[in-house]
Design a protein around this motif. Structure first.
Motif, short mmCIF file in Angstrom:
data_model
loop_
_atom_site.label_atom_id
_atom_site.label_comp_id
_atom_site.label_asym_id
_atom_site.label_seq_id
_atom_site.Cartn_x
_atom_site.Cartn_y
_atom_site.Cartn_z
N THR A 34 0.81 -1.22 0.00
CA THR A 34 0.00 0.00 0.00
C THR A 34 0.84 1.27 0.00
OG1 THR A 34 -0.12 -0.14 2.42
CG2 THR A 34 -1.95 -1.12 1.16
N PHE A 79 -6.04 2.17 -5.05
CA PHE A 79 -6.30 1.62 -3.72
C PHE A 79 -7.62 2.14 -3.15
CE2 PHE A 79 -2.01 0.11 -3.83
CZ PHE A 79 -1.99 -0.95 -2.94
N GLU A 116 -5.25 -4.81 -0.60
CA GLU A 116 -4.10 -5.04 0.27
C GLU A 116 -2.77 -4.89 -0.48
OE1 GLU A 116 -5.82 -8.15 3.57
OE2 GLU A 116 -4.82 -8.95 1.79
#
Length: 506
Positions: A34, A79, A116
């Motif tokens: 991330t 994300f 993730e």
């Protein structure tokens, strides 16, 4: 993409299958967390370093500084939304080279749906992008060639219509300036000289247009580089002034002439001036170009220096390569300096680039001083007087003004002129008469001068060595292939006399 463990397989087996697939792809595959740290890279990432040692490094660190923020934005958006996105950007290699990359992100989600990790599948598209750019450049060059061909036909017709009256104006001015009464009247002499000079300006403008509207066979003549530079600047003067660029000349006064192709060298100097102009386009400070000539070890040195940003370090070895350009897409083909390099090399010289000490780019070129061959020496002019009165010259031109001026000039140098303003009269006189020389316009109403020459040479083969074409435009390659000399309108008394001399002495 969710990250479940395949039924019946251990996590270790799943990792082994993933590596086996990824490492046999032609595309590069990286797994990042991330924060953008690399967790894994396939072996084809070796151009950035040891793939094993890349694990844990910042994937954004190798992205080109100008592209980095945009790639970070796309990364965060992926994300946040869970939707994979594509991106085009540049990677900077350890040695400083830059590669074009196309990437596709594939999010890996937890059972809850949160992203993730991210699989980044990338491809190096540098070669195909450069190939596409070369193809576009070639297509643009072809398009420009087609436009130039169309322009050439238009300009050729316009030049013909302008050069005919200019022949009359300049011809009569020359005749008047030789008149004793005019020579004794300073006021009239100066007025006529002014008319002649202004007509010469028009002549040079028309000639400049035809120069760039057609291609020329390489034709080396004994010429002065200083004069060529001054003629080139006259053609570019208005463009440089509009761009706010001042030009300073520092030309060596005793610079020797050399054998060179006028049109090819003019193309080189035009390319250098345009490059300097474009380099300073967005510049706020003073814009200037300085041109110097000098003699060094029996070579002519020409320097073109601008006050722009200079040449980027690392570009000196590639600046003369085909398709190399620092201009924006669509604003340059990257061929100008490559063509210039070929022209200068073909003249036995060399050209190179450097940055001036005070800033800006400086291009230098050297040309060897070459004397004309013995066969290029001019012949003695035909002397006027009784010895020439029986030497007959037929003038074939549909423009009465051109015919009248030519008749006056031929009589002045003691020749016996005859005239024909249409094809029927010309054919009749060519069959019946015996002419020492024929002056024939290339553009005639019923047929071209070249077609008339072909007909006349078949009827009387001796006319092949007595024919001179006169033209206000261009006969293209056709006239050159005829083997006959070509006199361009408007012509001077001396030029006509010299051309007649070459034919009478043939």
């Amino acid at each position: 993409m969710t990250d479940p463990t395949p039924p019946g397989d251990s996590t270790k087996d799943a990792e082994r299958y993933f590596r086996l697939i990824a490492e046999n792809l032609t595309d590069m595959v990286a797994l990042v967390d991330t924060d953008g740290r690399r967790l894994y890279c396939t072996p084809n990432y070796a151009f950035l370093g040891d793939p094993e040692k890349l694990a844990g490094t910042d994937s954004f660190g190798d992205v080109h500084p100008d592209d980095r923020e945009n790639i970070k934005r796309i990364f965060r958006e992926t994300f946040r939304t869970g939707q994979g996105q594509q991106a085009d950007y540049r990677l900077t290699l350890p040695g400083g080279k830059v590669r074009q990359i196309h990437s596709q992100g594939v999010p890996i989600k937890s059972p809850s749906g949160a992203v993730e990790k991210l699989i980044v599948i990338s491809r190096d598209v540098t070669d195909e992008r450069e190939a596409a750019e070369r193809q576009r450049a070639l297509e643009l060059q072809l398009f420009q060639a087609e436009k130039l061909n169309s322009l050439g036909k238009t300009v050729s017709g316009v030049a013909h219509e302008l050069n005919n009256p200019l022949t009359g104006i300049m011809g009569y001015c020359q005749l008047l300036l030789r008149d004793e009464a005019i020579q004794e009247n300073s006021r009239h002499r100066e007025d006529i000289s002014t008319i002649f000079r202004e007509a010469e300006r028009c002549q040079k403008l028309v000639r400049g247009l035809t120069t760039f509207a057609r291609k020329h066979k390489p034709e080396k003549t004994h010429l002065g580089i200083n004069g060529l530079l001054q003629d080139t600047l006259k053609l570019q003067d208005s463009h440089l002034k509009v761009a706010g660029i001042s030009v300073a000349l520092d030309l060596a006064p005793e610079l020797p002439k050399t054998m060179a192709d006028f049109h090819q060298l003019q193309q080189v100097f035009i390319n250098l001036l345009l490059n300097a102009r474009d380099a300073m386009a967005c510049q706020q400070r003073e814009k200037s170009i300085r041109i110097r000539t000098s003699l060094r070890d029996r070579s002519i040195l020409v320097e073109v220096e601008d006050s722009g940003p200079g040449i980027p370090q690392g570009s000196f070895d590639t600046i003369f390569e085909p398709f190399y350009t620092t201009k924006e897409p669509g604003k340059g083909t990257g061929l100008g300096l490559s063509i210039s390099f070929g022209i200068i090399t073909g003249h036995g010289g060399r050209i190179w680039a450097e940055n001036a000490p005070g800033g800006g780019a400086r291009f230098r070129l050297e040309l060897p001083v070459i004397a004309p061959a013995a066969g290029n020496a001019s012949q003695e002019p035909v002397k006027s007087g009784a010895a020439n009165k029986d030497r007959r010259v037929l003038i074939i031109d549909d423009e009465q003004c051109v015919v009248d001026v030519a008749v006056r000039i031929l009589r002045l140098i003691g020749l016996s002129p005859d005239t024909a303003r249409d094809i029927e009269t010309a054919k009749r006189k060519l069959v019946a008469g015996d002419y020492d020389t024929v002056l024939c316009d290339y553009r005639l109403p019923e047929m071209t001068g070249l077609e008339l020459f072909t007909w006349a040479a078949a009827v009387k083969p001796a006319l092949k060595t007595r024919w001179i074409f006169i033209t206000g435009s261009s006969g293209g390659e056709e006239l050159a292939d005829s083997g006959c000399p070509v006199l361009h309108k408007p012509f001077s008394i001396e030029a006509l006399q010299e051309m007649i001399t070459s034919r009478l002495n043939a």
